[in-house]
Design an enzyme around this catalytic site. Structure first.
Site: not given
Length: 168
Positions: A83-85, A121-122, A136
């Site tokens: 739901l992120c833009h 969120m970014e 990793d």
């Protein structure tokens, strides 16, 4: 606006009044300069930390690879979080601080844009993917690496203004 808890003024903006999932409509909001800073910490064994800091890791230069991965992740956040833009980011920066006593890599991700919604969120995605990339690249030396304390440190811009994390 969103789903509001009956006993509080708090709401979840990604849920409508009936509790159904929705993307937040930001079309009515004014553009403003926005910034978010997030962090994550990677805890390694002494041996893995020594390889990382000596740049002797078999998979190459770890921190620069993690930096690029974090930047790339921030740019693709809307593809990962449903739901992120989609944002046109003006800046993404990934910084590392090494703690040789505790064998930690502290990651700080900063994102900036001028838009109608924030970049939290970014920044969180950038910090998380940078940490996962360190895992990793170092897992051959230590499968017990721990990624911890991923969180938002600060955000600014928009209607809600500045928010700063308190120590936890």
């Amino acid at each position: 606006m969103g789903f509001t808890h009956p006993d509080s003024d708090l709401s979840l903006t990604h849920l409508d009044a009936s509790g159904q999932v929705r993307m937040v409509d930001v079309s009515h909001k004014n553009r403003s300069a926005r910034e978010a800073i997030a962090a994550s910490t990677v805890r390694l064994s002494a041996d893995a930390f020594a390889l990382l800091t000596a740049q002797a890791n078999a998979k190459g230069e770890v921190l620069n690879t993690a930096r690029i991965a974090g930047i790339q992740a921030a740019k693709r956040c809307a593809e990962l979080i449903p739901l992120c833009h989609t944002l046109a980011l003006d800046f993404v920066g990934i910084d590392f601080e090494l703690d040789s006593q505790q064998h930690l890599v502290h990651i700080q991700a900063t994102c900036r844009c001028s838009y109608t919604t924030g970049v939290e969120m970014e920044a969180m995605t950038a910090a998380s993917v940078a940490a996962l990339t360190i895992y990793d690249m170092c897992k051959a030396a230590d499968k017990g690496i721990v990624i911890e304390n991923t969180r938002l440190l600060r955000k600014s811009g928009g209607k809600s203004g500045v928010w700063q994390a308190t120590e936890r």
